[in-house]
Every structure is written in structure tokens, then in C-alpha cells.
Design a protein around this motif. Structure first.
Motif, short mmCIF file in Angstrom:
data_model
loop_
_atom_site.label_atom_id
_atom_site.label_comp_id
_atom_site.label_asym_id
_atom_site.label_seq_id
_atom_site.Cartn_x
_atom_site.Cartn_y
_atom_site.Cartn_z
N VAL A 340 0.91 -1.24 0.21
CA VAL A 340 -0.01 0.21 -0.12
C VAL A 340 0.83 1.11 -0.21
O VAL A 340 2.01 1.10 0.09
N GLY A 341 0.35 2.31 -0.47
CA GLY A 341 1.19 3.58 -0.23
C GLY A 341 -0.18 4.50 0.36
O GLY A 341 -1.24 4.35 0.18
N LEU A 342 0.32 5.45 1.22
CA LEU A 342 -0.61 6.28 1.98
C LEU A 342 -0.05 7.44 2.49
O LEU A 342 1.36 7.71 2.58
N THR A 343 -0.78 8.56 2.82
CA THR A 343 -0.50 9.72 3.31
C THR A 343 -1.45 9.79 4.36
O THR A 343 -2.93 9.77 4.37
N VAL A 344 -0.95 10.09 5.94
CA VAL A 344 -1.77 10.20 6.96
C VAL A 344 -1.28 11.66 7.60
O VAL A 344 -0.14 11.98 7.81
N ASN A 345 -2.41 12.21 8.38
CA ASN A 345 -1.74 13.40 9.19
C ASN A 345 -1.22 12.81 10.29
O ASN A 345 -1.60 11.71 10.93
N LYS A 346 -0.25 13.67 10.77
CA LYS A 346 0.79 13.27 11.80
C LYS A 346 -0.37 12.86 13.29
O LYS A 346 0.23 11.76 13.94
N GLN A 347 -1.28 13.58 13.35
CA GLN A 347 -2.12 13.20 14.57
C GLN A 347 -2.93 12.03 14.67
O GLN A 347 -3.43 11.46 15.63
N ASN A 348 -3.07 11.30 13.37
CA ASN A 348 -3.60 10.25 13.02
C ASN A 348 -2.66 8.79 13.08
O ASN A 348 -3.37 7.77 12.93
N ILE A 349 -1.67 8.85 13.18
CA ILE A 349 -0.52 7.89 13.07
C ILE A 349 -0.81 6.97 14.39
O ILE A 349 -0.98 5.58 13.99
N GLN A 350 -1.21 7.28 15.38
CA GLN A 350 -1.49 6.29 16.53
C GLN A 350 -2.93 5.38 16.13
O GLN A 350 -2.87 4.19 16.42
N SER A 351 -3.56 6.32 15.52
CA SER A 351 -4.85 5.47 15.33
C SER A 351 -4.73 4.31 14.14
O SER A 351 -5.32 3.47 14.10
N LEU A 352 -3.63 4.97 13.21
CA LEU A 352 -3.46 3.91 12.26
C LEU A 352 -2.69 2.58 12.93
O LEU A 352 -3.07 1.40 12.51
N ARG A 353 -1.87 2.81 13.82
CA ARG A 353 -1.26 1.77 14.60
C ARG A 353 -2.28 0.97 15.21
O ARG A 353 -2.39 -0.51 15.09
N ASP A 354 -3.37 1.57 15.90
CA ASP A 354 -4.33 0.68 16.57
C ASP A 354 -4.92 -0.07 15.66
O ASP A 354 -5.69 -1.28 15.81
N GLN A 355 -5.29 0.62 14.61
CA GLN A 355 -6.18 -0.17 13.32
C GLN A 355 -5.60 -1.41 13.02
O GLN A 355 -6.26 -2.47 12.52
N LEU A 356 -4.28 -1.29 12.65
CA LEU A 356 -3.53 -2.56 12.21
C LEU A 356 -3.52 -3.65 13.18
O LEU A 356 -3.71 -4.86 12.95
N GLU A 357 -3.46 -3.32 14.59
CA GLU A 357 -3.63 -4.34 15.49
C GLU A 357 -5.00 -4.94 15.71
O GLU A 357 -5.12 -6.04 15.75
N LYS A 358 -5.93 -4.09 15.53
CA LYS A 358 -7.29 -4.65 15.36
C LYS A 358 -7.45 -5.64 14.12
O LYS A 358 -7.97 -6.42 14.35
N ALA A 359 -7.07 -4.92 13.12
CA ALA A 359 -7.23 -5.83 11.95
C ALA A 359 -6.57 -7.32 12.12
O ALA A 359 -6.88 -8.31 11.40
N ALA A 360 -5.28 -7.27 12.65
CA ALA A 360 -4.52 -8.44 12.98
C ALA A 360 -5.35 -9.36 13.64
O ALA A 360 -5.50 -10.35 13.50
N ALA A 361 -6.12 -8.76 14.75
CA ALA A 361 -6.85 -9.81 15.37
C ALA A 361 -8.10 -10.38 14.69
O ALA A 361 -8.64 -11.41 14.68
N GLU A 362 -8.71 -9.55 13.87
CA GLU A 362 -9.81 -9.75 13.15
C GLU A 362 -9.61 -10.80 11.87
O GLU A 362 -10.25 -11.74 11.83
N GLN A 363 -8.13 -10.60 11.50
CA GLN A 363 -8.05 -11.72 10.34
C GLN A 363 -7.30 -12.76 10.92
O GLN A 363 -6.99 -13.76 10.19
N GLN A 364 -7.31 -12.76 12.36
CA GLN A 364 -6.66 -13.96 13.05
C GLN A 364 -5.10 -14.23 12.47
O GLN A 364 -4.81 -15.41 12.01
N LEU A 365 -4.40 -13.24 12.49
CA LEU A 365 -3.07 -13.31 11.90
C LEU A 365 -2.28 -14.08 12.72
O LEU A 365 -2.15 -13.74 14.08
N ASP A 366 -1.66 -15.18 12.30
CA ASP A 366 -0.97 -16.04 13.24
C ASP A 366 0.67 -15.87 12.90
O ASP A 366 0.92 -16.65 11.83
N LEU A 367 1.23 -15.38 13.62
CA LEU A 367 2.82 -15.20 13.21
C LEU A 367 3.59 -16.53 13.70
O LEU A 367 4.84 -16.36 13.25
N SER A 368 2.98 -17.39 13.91
CA SER A 368 3.86 -18.51 14.21
C SER A 368 3.99 -19.40 12.75
O SER A 368 4.82 -20.28 12.69
#
Length: 477
Positions: A340-368
Motif C-alpha cells: 500500500v501507499g498512504l498519506t496520513v496526518n501526523k495526529q492520526n498515526i496512532q489511530s493507524l497503529r491501533d487499526q492495524l493491530e485490530k485488523a490483525a486480530a480480526e484476520q486472525q493473523l498467526d505469526l507462528s
């Protein structure tokens, strides 16, 4: 006419093909490569207006345009026709172009072109063939470069384009291409798809990554040997600069990841200060390789409230789907499953981090779940002969959907373990079996040297490529 291209290797080569064939047919034609940083990918309304203001009445896109609705509408209002040639994913609403040439668009009878995996240069080559009513053998060398560089399926027509293109390159009379090959230190008589993927394509890509890719078309099309040598040196310099920046930012990114801790994170978001935007995707890819986690690499600039960046993913995580739910919080966003490519306001970077972790749980990402190395066969050192190498070449060209077979090498002991390279970051050793020896090079594995004992036979060596007898390239342990 103006050929409107793109700033990567596929865009440069497809622009060259279209420009050359139209010039040969007597057209008054120019070309335009948009700037990655100020204009971005694809049709740009302001660029179209400037092109038309200079007298162009027909714009022909290559390797872009199928999603350029706004720019094409603007061209129509200015009474300029646009012919789109592209290979990217089709949008729900196609642009109102004079014509759209795309291998996946169906005709009135509901039939699409028999092979849908052509790259931009491949589509341009097919158009050139139709215009000339024959295959332009003097353009297939350029088409093969775009095909390998864009990592499209190396089957069907693409396999033929690359196979015959490599032969054409070996006999090429193009001053720019020969100069680029010389600068890259390639042996022309042994030229193959690896040389395109690891030497030619990176140098062309570096032009657009670092600054302006327009000179790439001039490099490939020029008949002036002095100008060709000058541009080839420039491309090589830009590639060296690109590698230097990647190494610098990658080290800083690793330091940042390690400082933040990685154990409890399923995804990574790294933010650098004033990093060069053109290399962020490469840094992200290297972080994914190291940590096996979906990764975004962003950079902030002193004068901007926004952070721009690129993301890369792993097979079992859809990065585009992960970010898409908050796209309304982003300034710009696009991509697909793996990048992906993206542009995000600096104030929304933490929201972006939180969304990725949320999506990892929703997609049942298994790092093993780790990537599997598919082994074609076990083979002894004493069986890797010139005849074996020749037989392996029959399966080439290798690439997407026709991967290079990986062999598990059987040997008696490891000898002559050493590092190589300016930073001692590559590993070199010899595999002994009876009276047979094979020298192996593992790129980027220099740190393993102290762990390997001479005379040991416990190291497992998987050979990705045997290019010449005695040299094993890009093995992994």
C-alpha cells in the motif's frame, strides 16, 4: 501526440516502446513521465492540461490510465483524445477515453484477450505489433525488461517475451542498454533474467525513486553513445545512492523497532524524520523479511503536517483490507493485499497503529506460521556439473509462477568460511563432497560466519540458483 508513462521500470520501458514505434511510423510524438513526488502515479489533471496547452491533440497512456477518470474527463473538455493502454486492475467505472486497450477488458461478445497477465510493456509491444502488422523484434528487448521488472506471471506470452528478449539483449545495438549493462558489471554472454531483475531493473527504478525517471526513456532510446554512457553512469549513481539511503534508513528503522519492542506486536509502524520517500517501500520490505510482520514505513517532513509512506505485508495478512476501514481518516490511500501507499496526518498515526493491530486480530493473523521453502529435490555437490546447469536453463526464464527450483545440497563438510563485501555482510564458503567442491555465496548472511565451524556438516544449504559451475547465488541456510 504525447505518450504518458510511469516512473518505474515497466513505465519507462513501455513509454520507450510506444515512443519508438510511433516515431518510426512518422508521428510527431513526445513523451511525459510524471514525477513520483509532486504528481504521483497515473493521469494527473494539471499535467494533462499542460501537455494539451503545448499542442498535443492525442494522449496515449502506457502502464496507467484505466483509473484516470478525472484527468481524461479534463482532456475531453479541452478537445484532446486519450487512448488508454494499461494492465492494472479494472475500476468499477471505466474512464471515458477514446479507446481502452487492456488485456482483461471484454469485447462486445464477452471475450477477453487470451492472456491477461501482460505488463505495461507487454501491452505496448502488442500495440506496436498491431501498428506494424508484425512483431517488432527491435523492441522485444525493452519489453522483456519491463516484464521481468514488473513481476508479472512468467508463463504463456510473457515467457516468450522474456526468452526471446534476453536473446535480443545479448545481440543488442542499443547504446544506452549496452552502457547500462557495462555500468552494472554484467557479462553479456551470460545475460539472463536474473541480470534484469537484480541489475537492470533496479537502476531504471532508481531514477524514479530518487528524482526524475524521464531520463530513463532517453537512456534506452538514444543512439548517441556519449550521451548513453553519461546517462548510464547517472543511473548507476542514482542506484548507489538509493542503496545507501535504504541501508541508512533500514538501520534506523531496526533501532526504532528494537527500542519500541516487537514481542507483543502483530504489526509494525515505523516513522522516520525527513527520510527520502522513494525508498520507503524497500525499507518496509526488508523489515517484513526480518520480522515477518506487516509493516508500514512513514516519513515526516519539517514543513508538512502529514506523513507519507509505504507498506508491505506477508501472505496471510491483507494489508489493504486492514487499513481500508479508516481510509476516511487518511489524506491519501491505495494499494492491494501485499503493498500500500498512504498519506496520513501526523495526529492520526496512532489511530493507524491501533487499526492495524485490530485488523490483525480480526484476520486472525498467526505469526507462528512461517514461510515454507519448497524443495524441488536433494542433490549432491558432485552432481552439480556443467551438464546439470545446461539442463536447468531449459526451464528458464524463471520468475512469478515459474519459480527457480530450490535444491537441498548434500555435502560432506563446509570449508573456507569467510565474509565478503564492504561491510562483511555476505557469507562465502565451500561445500566439499569427495573430490568435488562448490563455492557458495549467501547474500546478507555475513553475521552467520562465526556460527559455522570449518569441517562441519550440520549446515543445511538450500540453493536457489546455480548460474555457473562453482558459483551458487542467493542460497539460504
Amino acid at each position: 501526440m504525447t505518450v504518458y508513462g510511469d516512473y518505474d521500470a515497466d513505465g519507462i520501458t513501455s513509454t520507450t516502446i510506444m515512443y519508438e514505434v510511433l516515431t518510426d511510423l512518422g508521428a510527431t510524438v513526445d513523451y511525459y513521465i510524471p514525477n513520483r513526488f509532486s504528481e504521483g502515479y497515473g493521469p494527473n489533471v494539471e499535467a494533462y492540461r499542460q501537455i494539451i496547452a503545448k499542442g498535443t491533440s492525442l494522449i496515449i497512456t502506457v502502464d496507467n490510465g484505466v483509473a484516470g477518470n478525472d484527468a481524461i474527463a479534463a482532456a475531453n473538455e479541452l478537445h484532446c483524445d486519450v487512448v488508454v493502454s494499461d494492465h492494472h486492475s479494472l475500476p468499477e467505472v471505466l474512464p471515458d477515453a477514446y479507446a481502452i486497450i487492456h488485456p482483461r477488458i471484454k469485447d462486445a461478445d464477452g471475450k477477453a484477450y487470451p492472456f491477461g497477465d501482460l505488463c505495461g510493456a507487454g501491452v505496448a509491444l502488442k500495440i506496436a505489433s498491431a501498428l506494424l502488422d508484425e512483431l517488432p523484434t527491435d523492441l522485444i528487448d525493452i519489453a522483456s525488461i519491463g516484464t521481468v521488472a514488473d513481476i508479472v506471471s512468467l508463463t504463456d506470452e510473457n515467457r516468450a517475451i522474456v526468452k526471446f528478449g534476453i536473446q535480443a539483449i545479448k545481440n543488442s545495438q542499443r547504446p544506452g542498454l549496452l552502457a547500462l549493462i557495462k555500468e552494472a558489471g554484467i557479462q553479456l554472454d551470460r545475460f539472463d533474467e536474473q541480470d534484469i531483475g537484480f541489475a537492470i531493473a533496479p537502476r531504471l527504478n532508481s531514477l524514479g525513486r530518487m528524482k526524475d525517471a524521464t531520463v530513463g526513456v532517453e537512456l534506452l532510446a538514444t543512439f548517441d553513445e556519449d550521451r548513453a554512457a553519461e546517462l548510464a553512469k547517472f543511473a548507476n549513481h542514482q542506484n548507489d545512492l538509493r542503496k545507501s539511503l535504504v541501508d541508512q534508513f533500514y538501520k534506523q528503522a531496526v533501532d526504532q523497532v528494537e527500542a519500541d519492542g516487537v514481542a507483543n506486536k502483530s504489526t509494525l509502524v515505523v516513522v522516520g524524520d525527513n527520510w527520502h520517500q522513494g525508498v520507503l517501500g524497500i525499507v518496509a520490505s526488508r523489515l517484513v523479511e526480518k520480522y515477518q510482520r506487516p509493516t508500514l514505513v512513514l516519513t515526516t517532513q519539517d514543513e508538512s503536517d502529514d506523513a507519507k509512506g509505504s507498506g508491505r505485508s506477508i501472505d496471510n495478512f491483507d494489508l489493504f483490507a486492514a487499513i481500508n476501514p479508516i481510509r476516511d481518516q487518511l489524506v491519501a490511500f491505495g494499494g492491494h493485499h501485499s503493498a500500500v501507499g498512504l498519506t496520513v496526518n501526523k495526529q492520526n498515526i496512532q489511530s493507524l497503529r491501533d487499526q492495524l493491530e485490530k485488523a490483525a486480530a480480526e484476520q486472525q493473523l498467526d505469526l507462528s506460521v512461517k514461510p515454507k521453502l519448497e524443495i524441488a529435490a536433494k542433490i549432491g555437490v558432485n552432481r552439480i556439473t556443467p551438464e546439470f546447469v545446461d539442463k536447468l536453463k531449459v526451464l528458464a526464464p524463471f520468475g512469478q509462477d515459474n519459480p527457480k527450483p530450490i535444491f537441498d545440497v548434500q555435502y560432506d563438510q563446509v570449508q573456507n568460511v569467510k565474509t565478503m563485501g564492504k561491510a562483511s555482510d555476505h557469507l562465502k564458503f565451500t561445500l566439499d563432497q569427495g573430490n568435488s567442491q562448490l563455492t557458495a555465496i549467501a547474500f546478507g548472511k555475513g553475521a552467520l560466519a562465526p556460527q559455522i565451524q570449518a569441517g562441519s556438516n550440520s549446515l543445511r544449504v538450500a540453493v536457489r540458483s546455480v548460474k555457473t559451475l562453482g558459483i551458487i547465488e542467493r542460497p539460504c541456510n
